[in-house]
Design a protein around this motif. Structure first.
Motif, mmCIF file in Angstrom:
data_model
loop_
_atom_site.group_PDB
_atom_site.id
_atom_site.type_symbol
_atom_site.label_atom_id
_atom_site.label_comp_id
_atom_site.label_asym_id
_atom_site.label_seq_id
_atom_site.Cartn_x
_atom_site.Cartn_y
_atom_site.Cartn_z
ATOM 1 N N GLN A 117 0.819 -1.423 -0.042
ATOM 2 C CA GLN A 117 0.105 0.135 0.137
ATOM 3 C C GLN A 117 0.770 1.272 -0.061
ATOM 4 O O GLN A 117 0.479 2.213 -0.676
ATOM 5 N N ALA A 118 1.888 1.107 0.733
ATOM 6 C CA ALA A 118 2.934 2.473 0.797
ATOM 7 C C ALA A 118 3.489 2.525 -0.505
ATOM 8 O O ALA A 118 3.472 4.031 -1.180
ATOM 9 N N ARG A 119 3.833 1.469 -1.369
ATOM 10 C CA ARG A 119 4.412 1.850 -2.588
ATOM 11 C C ARG A 119 3.178 2.139 -3.676
ATOM 12 O O ARG A 119 3.633 3.152 -4.403
ATOM 13 N N LEU A 120 1.885 1.672 -3.606
ATOM 14 C CA LEU A 120 1.020 2.188 -4.216
ATOM 15 C C LEU A 120 0.485 3.523 -4.081
ATOM 16 O O LEU A 120 0.412 4.504 -5.140
ATOM 17 N N GLU A 121 0.555 4.033 -2.668
ATOM 18 C CA GLU A 121 0.337 5.528 -2.532
ATOM 19 C C GLU A 121 1.345 6.433 -3.105
ATOM 20 O O GLU A 121 1.003 7.495 -3.546
ATOM 21 N N GLU A 122 2.483 5.941 -2.918
ATOM 22 C CA GLU A 122 3.817 6.932 -3.510
ATOM 23 C C GLU A 122 3.680 6.816 -4.945
ATOM 24 O O GLU A 122 3.889 7.968 -5.517
ATOM 25 N N ALA A 123 3.258 5.850 -5.779
ATOM 26 C CA ALA A 123 3.176 5.864 -7.069
ATOM 27 C C ALA A 123 2.124 6.990 -7.677
ATOM 28 O O ALA A 123 2.249 7.260 -8.672
ATOM 29 N N ALA A 124 0.944 6.653 -6.899
ATOM 30 C CA ALA A 124 -0.032 7.675 -7.311
ATOM 31 C C ALA A 124 0.085 8.895 -7.305
ATOM 32 O O ALA A 124 -0.178 9.695 -8.012
ATOM 33 N N ALA A 125 0.896 9.170 -6.110
ATOM 34 C CA ALA A 125 1.154 10.663 -5.670
ATOM 35 C C ALA A 125 2.208 11.217 -6.684
ATOM 36 O O ALA A 125 2.078 12.478 -7.298
ATOM 37 N N ARG A 126 3.081 10.523 -6.931
ATOM 38 C CA ARG A 126 4.321 10.690 -7.889
ATOM 39 C C ARG A 126 3.422 11.141 -9.445
ATOM 40 O O ARG A 126 4.115 11.935 -9.954
ATOM 41 N N SER A 127 2.883 10.186 -9.755
ATOM 42 C CA SER A 127 2.537 10.311 -11.277
ATOM 43 C C SER A 127 1.086 11.074 -11.524
ATOM 44 O O SER A 127 0.705 11.397 -12.247
ATOM 45 N N GLY A 128 0.315 11.190 -10.301
ATOM 46 C CA GLY A 128 -0.823 12.198 -10.406
ATOM 47 C C GLY A 128 -2.054 11.497 -10.738
ATOM 48 O O GLY A 128 -3.027 11.910 -11.313
ATOM 49 N N VAL A 129 -1.970 10.054 -10.537
ATOM 50 C CA VAL A 129 -3.158 9.076 -10.968
ATOM 51 C C VAL A 129 -4.021 8.916 -9.641
ATOM 52 O O VAL A 129 -3.648 8.785 -8.804
ATOM 53 N N ARG A 130 -5.380 9.412 -10.039
ATOM 54 C CA ARG A 130 -6.323 9.304 -8.848
ATOM 55 C C ARG A 130 -6.671 7.762 -8.821
ATOM 56 O O ARG A 130 -7.028 6.883 -9.802
ATOM 57 N N LEU A 131 -6.859 7.400 -7.423
ATOM 58 C CA LEU A 131 -7.325 5.816 -7.270
ATOM 59 C C LEU A 131 -8.555 5.815 -6.418
ATOM 60 O O LEU A 131 -8.644 6.376 -5.603
ATOM 61 N N LEU A 132 -9.289 4.960 -7.280
ATOM 62 C CA LEU A 132 -10.352 4.402 -6.336
ATOM 63 C C LEU A 132 -10.173 2.890 -5.818
ATOM 64 O O LEU A 132 -9.764 1.958 -6.498
ATOM 65 N N GLY A 133 -10.110 2.802 -4.392
ATOM 66 C CA GLY A 133 -9.946 1.480 -3.963
ATOM 67 C C GLY A 133 -8.790 1.541 -3.126
ATOM 68 O O GLY A 133 -8.206 2.626 -2.341
ATOM 69 N N PRO A 134 -8.022 0.708 -2.904
ATOM 70 C CA PRO A 134 -8.126 -1.066 -3.374
ATOM 71 C C PRO A 134 -9.219 -1.608 -2.420
ATOM 72 O O PRO A 134 -9.879 -1.002 -1.727
ATOM 73 N N ASN A 135 -9.370 -3.007 -2.779
ATOM 74 C CA ASN A 135 -10.116 -3.830 -2.241
ATOM 75 C C ASN A 135 -11.582 -3.091 -2.378
ATOM 76 O O ASN A 135 -12.475 -3.013 -1.509
ATOM 77 N N THR A 136 -11.898 -3.107 -3.574
ATOM 78 C CA THR A 136 -13.299 -2.782 -3.957
ATOM 79 C C THR A 136 -13.772 -3.412 -5.026
ATOM 80 O O THR A 136 -12.877 -3.924 -6.109
ATOM 81 N N SER A 137 -15.194 -3.749 -5.107
ATOM 82 C CA SER A 137 -15.862 -4.426 -6.327
ATOM 83 C C SER A 137 -16.016 -3.540 -7.672
ATOM 84 O O SER A 137 -16.592 -3.824 -8.362
ATOM 85 N N GLY A 138 -15.746 -2.175 -7.217
ATOM 86 C CA GLY A 138 -15.902 -1.483 -8.468
ATOM 87 C C GLY A 138 -17.011 -0.190 -8.532
ATOM 88 O O GLY A 138 -17.383 -0.052 -7.420
ATOM 89 N N PHE A 139 -17.197 0.243 -9.603
ATOM 90 C CA PHE A 139 -18.333 1.169 -9.756
ATOM 91 C C PHE A 139 -19.164 1.142 -11.036
ATOM 92 O O PHE A 139 -18.585 0.414 -11.728
ATOM 93 N N PHE A 140 -20.195 1.671 -11.049
ATOM 94 C CA PHE A 140 -20.922 1.602 -12.399
ATOM 95 C C PHE A 140 -21.953 2.795 -12.674
ATOM 96 O O PHE A 140 -22.336 3.520 -11.725
ATOM 97 N N SER A 141 -21.887 3.141 -13.978
ATOM 98 C CA SER A 141 -22.683 4.321 -14.368
ATOM 99 C C SER A 141 -23.672 3.852 -15.326
ATOM 100 O O SER A 141 -23.085 3.876 -16.653
ATOM 101 N N PRO A 142 -24.735 3.382 -15.221
ATOM 102 C CA PRO A 142 -25.458 2.680 -16.289
ATOM 103 C C PRO A 142 -25.688 3.657 -17.645
ATOM 104 O O PRO A 142 -26.083 3.116 -18.400
ATOM 105 N N SER A 143 -26.111 4.862 -17.326
ATOM 106 C CA SER A 143 -26.372 5.821 -18.332
ATOM 107 C C SER A 143 -25.149 5.869 -19.338
ATOM 108 O O SER A 143 -25.768 5.938 -20.696
ATOM 109 N N ARG A 144 -24.047 5.618 -19.115
ATOM 110 C CA ARG A 144 -23.020 5.630 -19.820
ATOM 111 C C ARG A 144 -22.605 3.956 -20.061
ATOM 112 O O ARG A 144 -21.501 3.727 -21.029
ATOM 113 N N ALA A 145 -23.243 2.972 -19.778
ATOM 114 C CA ALA A 145 -22.964 1.669 -19.817
ATOM 115 C C ALA A 145 -21.614 1.434 -19.433
ATOM 116 O O ALA A 145 -20.912 0.679 -20.054
#
Length: 696
Positions: A117-145
């Motif tokens: 987790q520490a490595r993941l947080e560091e990688a996200a902060a350094r790259s500017g990638v926003r993270l949802l999760g971890p340990n989640t079954s995801g999300f859904f937006s039916p209007s966009r399929a």
């Protein structure tokens, strides 16, 4: 003319991406990468698959982005925890701006998971990638399929008007299917999971600006940033209703060893402050579904005292509904004589017609009857209940009142096919429909509570008096009372005594019997060690009490005036570790501790909110002159709560202020005991931090 566009929300790349890449995709249907690839195959945008070992898939994220027609914003990671940090870094280099991390095995697993987790947080902060999760079954937006979920059933979800923000990915899915059955569907459903980056507050702000979302269901298991959560709820409820369910009633956790700390548990505090911020707070999942569904159909106008009309075809269920509405504080006012006359022209004389209106059985003129009740000037929302019968179409009977702009909720019971048909008709007509009398009461109560929360949102924050600087502690009871007295709280006449002669003089100078207490700043709960003597008026008894109590502590005793009988309250302020300064009130005695019957508010708080806080107590009847005792002046009580809150807001070295009891006597509200607790030195907030965490 220059045309300006609203700035992109930071979560736009996550929930409305130009394209999606599945990293760790698979051709094996039962593997995570295979299920996710299948779920996302219906997406309106471009979907790319990455697996260096699979034929026909991209070898890298970079090559997938290069081959996409419009770019890729979202990466869905179906790889083990140990590989996630490297993939996120690769995504950042390729220009991907968001990632969904499904894997578990991070900090929640301990051991190597913490390092992952520490490595993941560091990688996200350094790259500017926003993270949802971890340990989640995801999300859904039916209007966009856009179905970023490994649960195959999400392919059946229809677009709708409800946004779900759930701590649990599993509950996110359960709620989505429940709203589907209710006929209102989903605009967006998000399972936060571990929430190491994207958390509930930011998703709430996204849903506020989402035009497809009309109501938001919020499920919380814990709160890490109380300021952000309450600010997001306040922002959201100005535009859309938020219905919240907080899990963890029986998880007390570690709190200060005082009554205030023990009674203000995180679960209770979170619920009360969400309500204060404007949310409708419910207890159970079925209530969350019912309340959100009905509020998605429309809100009442802001109103501190909304009232309901009830039209029921069966008396028994009608009594259940009326009783539940009364318990929720929703009035059922007597209909005007004009309305009753119009009702009487349509119903047999033996039916009750003043409100609730008991029809006996729904007849052919049921639509006219509902409209008559809805038109009564005292009624803000009309509830209609009946068993399904071929004589009348219950949904159709509510449509005229609904189309007039009045809030109508239909409750039914009947055979499954009848209910299914009615749900479909109601969804098509835009009329809220629920199944069962209790659900109807829940729906109407939610509409009323939302109207009350909207009305309260316009109140201004309490204007503090002069700032009272409190010197460093520890503080004896006498010193604590001096501080409270200087701040505006009434305290009894008293004197610190070091000798028998001083105690005798105090007895002579203070009219009436006195209380003698051990005086020592290190002893917070004197009664626990036998450090209190009551009702002393005799000098020899006083001498004995002085000798015994002075030996228990510093050698001094407090001789204090006995206050007449009355209602005892416990009031306090504490610095909650998540939400900052909060105040609480409860009726004194063991029942408060056993049943935790307290009401809580964040401070600063509008004065009206503090004045009405005690009305939230189950034992509030005790404050209204019960059995001849003095009634509690709610205005003065609100001012006392405001004073305690101010002490914490303006003095960051204070952790807690408690008055137990605060007695409501013929002489007013008097602090009979007072305790001040210092904030631990290493965790004391700076003044600007304390102020930041208490913004209304």
């Amino acid at each position: 003319m220059t045309i300006t566009h609203a700035p992109e929300h930071p979560l736009q790349p996550l929930f409305a991406p130009r394209g999606v890449v599945v990293v760790g995709a698979s051709t094996v249907p039962d593997k995570l990468g295979g299920v996710m690839a299948a779920s996302l195959s219906a997406y309106d945008g471009h979907v790319a698959l990455v697996n260096a070992r699979a034929e026909g898939m991209h070898a890298t994220v970079g090559s997938a982005v290069d081959a996409s027609p419009d770019g890729i914003d979202l990466a869905v990671l179906c790889v083990p925890a140990s590989a996630c940090a490297d993939v996120v870094a690769e995504c950042g280099e390729a220009g991907v701006r968001a990632a969904l991390v499904c894997a578990g095995g991070f900090a929640e697993a301990g051991g190597e998971g913490v390092a992952h987790q520490a490595r993941l947080e560091e990688a996200a902060a350094r790259s500017g990638v926003r993270l949802l999760g971890p340990n989640t079954s995801g999300f859904f937006s039916p209007s966009r399929a856009l179905l970023a979920s490994f649960v195959p059933g999400v392919s059946t979800l229809e677009p709708g008007s409800v946004g779900v923000v759930a701590a649990s990915g599993g509950l996110n899915h359960a709620l989505a299917f429940a709203f589907q059955r209710e006929g209102c569907g989903l605009s967006l459903g998000v399972g936060i999971g571990a929430g190491i980056d994207v958390a509930a507050p930011e998703v709430l702000t996204y849903l506020v600006q989402d035009p497809n979302t009309r109501a938001i269901a919020l499920h919380l298991e814990n709160v890490t940033d109380g300021d952000a959560l309450l600010a997001a709820v306040r922002e959201a409820t100005r535009e859309k209703p938020v219905i919240a369910m907080v899990v963890g009633k029986h998880d007390i956790g570690e709190f200060a060893q005082s009554h205030t700390g023990a009674l203000a548990t995180s679960w209770r505090t979170t619920r009360e402050l969400l309500r204060q911020a404007g949310a409708v707070v419910v207890d159970h999942v079925d209530e969350l579904v019912t309340a959100t569904s009905v509020l998605a159909a429309g809100r009442l106008t802001p109103n501190p005292t909304p009232a309901a009309g009830l039209v029921t075809a069966q008396a028994g269920p009608g009594l259940v509904i009326a009783d539940a509405l009364h318990e929720a504080g929703v009035g059922l006012p007597t209909l005007s004589q004009e309305t009753q006359d119009a009702v009487a022209a349509l119903l047999p004389p033996m039916t009750y017609q003043a409100n609730p209106v008991d029809t006996g059985r729904p007849g052919p003129q049921h639509d006219e009857l509902v409209s008559i009740v809805a038109a009564d000037p005292a009624i803000d929302v009309t509830a209609v209940y009946a068993l399904t019968e071929p004589v009348v179409d219950l949904v159709a009977s509510a449509v005229p009142a609904h189309e007039s702009g009045h809030a109508v909720v239909v409750g039914i019971d009947g055979p499954g096919p009848d209910v299914t048909e009615a749900v479909g008709k109601a969804a098509a007509a835009g009329v809220p429909l629920v199944v069962g009398p209790r659900a109807l009461a829940t729906a109407v109560s939610a509409l009323a509570e939302d109207a009350r929360r909207q009305a309260a949102a316009g109140s201004e924050a309490r204007i503090s008096g002069p700032v009272l600087d409190v010197a460093a502690g520890p503080w004896s009871e006498d010193e604590a009372k001096r501080i409270l007295h200087d701040a505006g709280v009434q305290t009894p006449a008293r004197r610190i005594c070091s000798t028998r002669n001083e105690a005798r003089q105090a007895l002579a100078d203070i009219s009436g019997p006195v209380v003698v207490k051990v005086s020592d700043a290190t002893i917070l709960h004197k009664s626990d060690i036998g450090g209190v003597r009551l009702g002393i008026s005799d000098q020899s008894v006083l001498d004995e009490a002085f000798d015994e109590l002075s030996a228990l502590g510093s050698g001094e005793v407090l001789v204090e005036q006995m206050v007449g009988s009355g209602v005892d309250l416990i009031v306090g302020a504490r610095r909650d570790p998540v939400f900052g300064p909060v105040v609480m009130v409860g009726v004194g005695g063991t029942a408060t501790e056993v049943y935790a019957d307290v009401a809580i508010a964040a401070v600063p708080c509008p004065r009206d909110g503090l004045v009405s806080l005690a009305d939230r107590l189950q034992a509030s009847i005790m404050l209204d002159g019960y059995r001849g005792e003095p009634s509690v002046d709610r205005g003065v009580l609100g001012d006392v709560l405001g004073i305690l809150g101010d002490l914490l807001v303006h003095n960051p070295h204070l952790a807690e202020v408690e008055v137990n009891p605060l007695r409501a006597s013929a002489a007013g509200l008097i602090a009979l005991d007072a305790v001040l607790v210092a904030e631990p030195q290493d965790t004391a907030k700076k003044p600007e931090q304390a102020q930041r965490s208490t913004q209304p």
